[in-house]
Structures are given as C-alpha cells and as structure tokens.
Design a protein around this motif. Sequence first.
Motif, PDB file in Angstrom:
ATOM      1  N   ALA A 123      83.442   6.761  20.805  1.00 48.92           N
ATOM      2  CA  ALA A 123      84.085   6.355  19.544  1.00 48.92           C
ATOM      3  C   ALA A 123      83.037   6.080  18.463  1.00 48.92           C
ATOM      4  O   ALA A 123      83.200   6.480  17.298  1.00 48.92           O
ATOM      5  N   LEU A 124      81.942   5.408  18.853  1.00 49.62           N
ATOM      6  CA  LEU A 124      80.880   5.116  17.873  1.00 49.62           C
ATOM      7  C   LEU A 124      80.170   6.399  17.444  1.00 49.62           C
ATOM      8  O   LEU A 124      79.757   6.545  16.288  1.00 49.62           O
ATOM      9  N   ALA A 125      80.033   7.338  18.370  1.00 48.98           N
ATOM     10  CA  ALA A 125      79.419   8.630  18.041  1.00 48.98           C
ATOM     11  C   ALA A 125      80.264   9.339  16.977  1.00 48.98           C
ATOM     12  O   ALA A 125      79.738   9.878  16.001  1.00 48.98           O
ATOM     13  N   LYS A 126      81.575   9.300  17.168  1.00 53.26           N
ATOM     14  CA  LYS A 126      82.501   9.918  16.197  1.00 53.26           C
ATOM     15  C   LYS A 126      82.376   9.222  14.842  1.00 53.26           C
ATOM     16  O   LYS A 126      82.272   9.860  13.796  1.00 53.26           O
ATOM     17  N   LYS A 127      82.383   7.898  14.886  1.00 53.67           N
ATOM     18  CA  LYS A 127      82.323   7.095  13.654  1.00 53.67           C
ATOM     19  C   LYS A 127      81.065   7.432  12.838  1.00 53.67           C
ATOM     20  O   LYS A 127      81.126   7.555  11.616  1.00 53.67           O
ATOM     21  N   HIS A 128      79.932   7.563  13.520  1.00 46.42           N
ATOM     22  CA  HIS A 128      78.662   7.793  12.818  1.00 46.42           C
ATOM     23  C   HIS A 128      78.281   9.276  12.732  1.00 46.42           C
ATOM     24  O   HIS A 128      77.210   9.617  12.229  1.00 46.42           O
ATOM     25  N   LYS A 129      79.171  10.146  13.262  1.00 45.34           N
ATOM     26  CA  LYS A 129      78.906  11.598  13.295  1.00 45.34           C
ATOM     27  C   LYS A 129      77.572  11.901  13.981  1.00 45.34           C
ATOM     28  O   LYS A 129      76.729  12.646  13.469  1.00 45.34           O
ATOM     29  N   ARG A 130      77.376  11.263  15.148  1.00 42.84           N
ATOM     30  CA  ARG A 130      76.158  11.451  15.957  1.00 42.84           C
ATOM     31  C   ARG A 130      76.578  11.720  17.398  1.00 42.84           C
ATOM     32  O   ARG A 130      77.776  11.739  17.689  1.00 42.84           O
ATOM     33  N   THR A 131      75.626  11.860  18.275  1.00 44.81           N
ATOM     34  CA  THR A 131      75.957  12.052  19.697  1.00 44.81           C
ATOM     35  C   THR A 131      75.986  10.683  20.405  1.00 44.81           C
ATOM     36  O   THR A 131      75.339   9.736  19.949  1.00 44.81           O
ATOM     37  N   PRO A 132      76.689  10.583  21.542  1.00 46.50           N
ATOM     38  CA  PRO A 132      76.653   9.335  22.315  1.00 46.50           C
ATOM     39  C   PRO A 132      75.207   8.946  22.684  1.00 46.50           C
ATOM     40  O   PRO A 132      74.869   7.757  22.696  1.00 46.50           O
ATOM     41  N   ALA A 133      74.364   9.939  22.953  1.00 44.47           N
ATOM     42  CA  ALA A 133      72.958   9.652  23.297  1.00 44.47           C
ATOM     43  C   ALA A 133      72.258   8.939  22.143  1.00 44.47           C
ATOM     44  O   ALA A 133      71.529   7.956  22.353  1.00 44.47           O
ATOM     45  N   VAL A 178      61.534  -0.827  22.723  1.00 38.58           N
ATOM     46  CA  VAL A 178      60.948   0.516  22.636  1.00 38.58           C
ATOM     47  C   VAL A 178      61.730   1.383  23.611  1.00 38.58           C
ATOM     48  O   VAL A 178      61.974   0.990  24.756  1.00 38.58           O
ATOM     49  N   VAL A 179      62.151   2.565  23.176  1.00 37.19           N
ATOM     50  CA  VAL A 179      63.053   3.351  24.016  1.00 37.19           C
ATOM     51  C   VAL A 179      62.475   4.732  24.325  1.00 37.19           C
ATOM     52  O   VAL A 179      61.893   5.384  23.465  1.00 37.19           O
ATOM     53  N   LEU A 180      62.608   5.130  25.601  1.00 39.67           N
ATOM     54  CA  LEU A 180      62.137   6.450  26.031  1.00 39.67           C
ATOM     55  C   LEU A 180      63.331   7.394  26.121  1.00 39.67           C
ATOM     56  O   LEU A 180      64.350   7.058  26.728  1.00 39.67           O
ATOM     57  N   ALA A 181      63.189   8.560  25.501  1.00 40.79           N
ATOM     58  CA  ALA A 181      64.238   9.574  25.567  1.00 40.79           C
ATOM     59  C   ALA A 181      63.685  10.763  26.343  1.00 40.79           C
ATOM     60  O   ALA A 181      62.583  11.216  26.066  1.00 40.79           O
ATOM     61  N   LYS A 182      64.477  11.241  27.289  1.00 38.66           N
ATOM     62  CA  LYS A 182      63.980  12.298  28.164  1.00 38.66           C
ATOM     63  C   LYS A 182      64.894  13.506  28.065  1.00 38.66           C
ATOM     64  O   LYS A 182      66.098  13.386  28.259  1.00 38.66           O
ATOM     65  N   SER A 183      64.334  14.667  27.727  1.00 39.41           N
ATOM     66  CA  SER A 183      65.124  15.889  27.703  1.00 39.41           C
ATOM     67  C   SER A 183      64.176  17.079  27.708  1.00 39.41           C
ATOM     68  O   SER A 183      63.064  16.984  27.190  1.00 39.41           O
ATOM     69  N   CYS A 184      64.619  18.188  28.296  1.00 38.69           N
ATOM     70  CA  CYS A 184      63.814  19.421  28.244  1.00 38.69           C
ATOM     71  C   CYS A 184      64.482  20.423  27.311  1.00 38.69           C
ATOM     72  O   CYS A 184      64.008  21.531  27.124  1.00 38.69           O
ATOM     73  N   ASN A 185      65.604  20.007  26.729  1.00 38.45           N
ATOM     74  CA  ASN A 185      66.390  20.898  25.891  1.00 38.45           C
ATOM     75  C   ASN A 185      65.932  20.762  24.433  1.00 38.45           C
ATOM     76  O   ASN A 185      65.965  19.671  23.865  1.00 38.45           O
ATOM     77  N   GLU A 186      65.507  21.880  23.837  1.00 40.09           N
ATOM     78  CA  GLU A 186      64.917  21.839  22.487  1.00 40.09           C
ATOM     79  C   GLU A 186      65.851  21.195  21.467  1.00 40.09           C
ATOM     80  O   GLU A 186      65.448  20.356  20.663  1.00 40.09           O
ATOM     81  N   ARG A 236      68.264  19.038  21.961  1.00 37.41           N
ATOM     82  CA  ARG A 236      68.409  17.587  22.175  1.00 37.41           C
ATOM     83  C   ARG A 236      67.122  16.826  21.834  1.00 37.41           C
ATOM     84  O   ARG A 236      67.173  15.706  21.339  1.00 37.41           O
ATOM     85  N   ILE A 237      65.982  17.444  22.120  1.00 40.17           N
ATOM     86  CA  ILE A 237      64.700  16.795  21.773  1.00 40.17           C
ATOM     87  C   ILE A 237      64.663  16.540  20.267  1.00 40.17           C
ATOM     88  O   ILE A 237      64.354  15.445  19.810  1.00 40.17           O
ATOM     89  N   LYS A 238      65.026  17.561  19.491  1.00 40.11           N
ATOM     90  CA  LYS A 238      65.028  17.415  18.016  1.00 40.11           C
ATOM     91  C   LYS A 238      66.073  16.389  17.587  1.00 40.11           C
ATOM     92  O   LYS A 238      65.832  15.562  16.716  1.00 40.11           O
ATOM     93  N   GLU A 239      67.240  16.492  18.213  1.00 38.16           N
ATOM     94  CA  GLU A 239      68.353  15.594  17.882  1.00 38.16           C
ATOM     95  C   GLU A 239      67.972  14.121  18.079  1.00 38.16           C
ATOM     96  O   GLU A 239      68.331  13.257  17.279  1.00 38.16           O
ATOM     97  N   ASN A 240      67.241  13.839  19.156  1.00 38.41           N
ATOM     98  CA  ASN A 240      66.890  12.453  19.467  1.00 38.41           C
ATOM     99  C   ASN A 240      66.027  11.798  18.388  1.00 38.41           C
ATOM    100  O   ASN A 240      66.008  10.582  18.258  1.00 38.41           O
ATOM    101  N   THR A 241      65.327  12.603  17.598  1.00 40.10           N
ATOM    102  CA  THR A 241      64.499  12.014  16.526  1.00 40.10           C
ATOM    103  C   THR A 241      65.355  11.579  15.331  1.00 40.10           C
ATOM    104  O   THR A 241      64.860  10.930  14.417  1.00 40.10           O
TER     105      THR A 241
END
Length: 297
Positions: free
Chosen positions: A217-227, A240-248, A250-255
């Motif tokens: 619901a918050l992802a929808k509200k802010h137009k972002r992903t649940p991650a 401080v948070v670590l984000a882990k992904s090998c998917n290009e 998602r890596i870009k999205e996390n920033t």
Amino acid sequence: MDLKRHCLKLNDGHFIPVLGYGTYASLEAPKGKAEEATKLAIDAGFRHIDSAYLYQNEEEVGRAIRSKIADGIVKREDIFYTSKLWVTFLRPELVRPALEKSLKKLQLDYVDLYIIHFPMALKALEKCKDAGLVKSIGVSNFNHRQLEMILNKPGLKYKPVCNQVECHPYLNQSKLLDFCKSKDIVLVAYSALGTTRDKRWVDQSSPVLLDDPVLGALAKKHKRTPALIALRYQLQRGVVVLAKSCNEKRIKENTQVFEFQLTPEDMKDLDGLNRNVRYITAEFGTGHPNYPFSEEY
C-alpha cells in the motif's frame, strides 16, 4: 548519481555511506556475477560495498572496484569497502593473516571496515588498525550484553563503530537500535528486504516480507517499489542499510531511496509490522555461550 553526501559519521571520525551494496550470493550463483554486479552498483552510484572472506568473491569484487578506479569513475577514497573475519580465524595470531588474505584477493592496501562476529579477536584487530590495514573496526550479530562486554573491556583501544545485524520491518530491532545510538554505534541492516532464498541459512517457511500488504500500500502511495519502502524505512531511523541484488534494473532502482520521504504516519505503520521474525537464525550456534539471539535484543 553520487551518493557520497549521504553518509553518517562514525565514532572514530570516518564516514560511512548510509546505502550499501551487499555482495553476498548463494553458492549456486556464478562467481563472475559478483564482478559484473559490483560494477553495475558503482555505476549506479553505490559507494559502500559490503563483502566478506566467507562469500568467496573478494577477487571478483576487488577486480570490479579496481576497474572503476582505472576508468576514473571513482577514486579509492570514494569507496567504502567492508570485509569480515570468518569464525575459523578467531585465534589472535590468525586475524592479521586472514585480513591480509582478503587484501591480497582484493588487491587493495586497506579495507575501510573490518567486522568480527565474536569478541575474542578484538585485540588483534586493534593492531591491524594501528598498522593501517583497516580504517574502522565493527561487530556483527552482537546483542546489547555482548556490546556492553566489549565496551567495558579493560584496555579497549577502539570502540566498535557499528553493529551489523538482520533488520527489516518484521524484525525492526528498535531496542537494539536505541541501545546502539546511546553508545554512538551505528546499526547496519542486512537482510533489509527479508530473504527466503538461501536454503543454507533461511527457514523456507518464513513469510515473504516484500509481499506484505502494508508495504504494498505504501509503495502504491509513493509510486515506488515495496523494496524501496523497506530501505527508506531504515534510513529515516538512522540505520545504514545494505541492498542486495544482481539485477541491473533493481540495482539502479534501489538508489532512488533518496528521492522520496515517508511520513510519520507511514513510519508508524511500518513500525507496527514488527513481529520478531528472524530469517537468519544461525542455528549451528545455539547452545554456545556466545550465541547472540537468545537475548531479547
């Protein structure tokens, strides 16, 4: 986008970027993937790279960092690199050789942060800091009692700068976070997006955090992903948070975590998800006097 300005000051004067890229991958993942993914992460703006001797990918991660330095994308001092001492090297005389092994694989002169899981190695680690092989010393999976024990150690030369622990909306670690803040120790969150993938460490029947309706619901509200909601939650708590992904993608999205803000009500809703679900229980350690998870926090 350069994330350098998004840093927290550590108790030893160094700065840690609040968003880190986690390089841990399950055994099935091809090793070459780590090099490619780390390069993508640096290109996307990540400056904090988290790895460990145990991950068996420091050669690849080191190659990625050095190639980006060679390309002029970053300087060595722009990168905050974390490694960890594995439990087979806890005897004081094995600590420096273990760190040197990591440095050799990385082909770097120093690591920015070296983390231990057990208190015995601390003295030897202080010597590594004095020798310039490591800038900051931290711990992982310590409960408040174990932290107290270290902080009250007679002759303690360097206080740990951080405590890296599992932390996400289902296990928000609020008591441990308050304790760490009161001691000027930064909490670093791993498994911040929950995890059910790695059969070696994780109970496969655990609930899937990113499928939670509140996050949805918050992802929808802010137009972002649940991650992104789960990552942003940590940053607003001073974690401080670590984000882990090998998917290009998602890596870009996390920033994008710096591009929006959660309201106090959003934060309250996320706090309400806490149910003390621990994905990584390290069951092989239960019964050991240093097993950290038998304490409430």
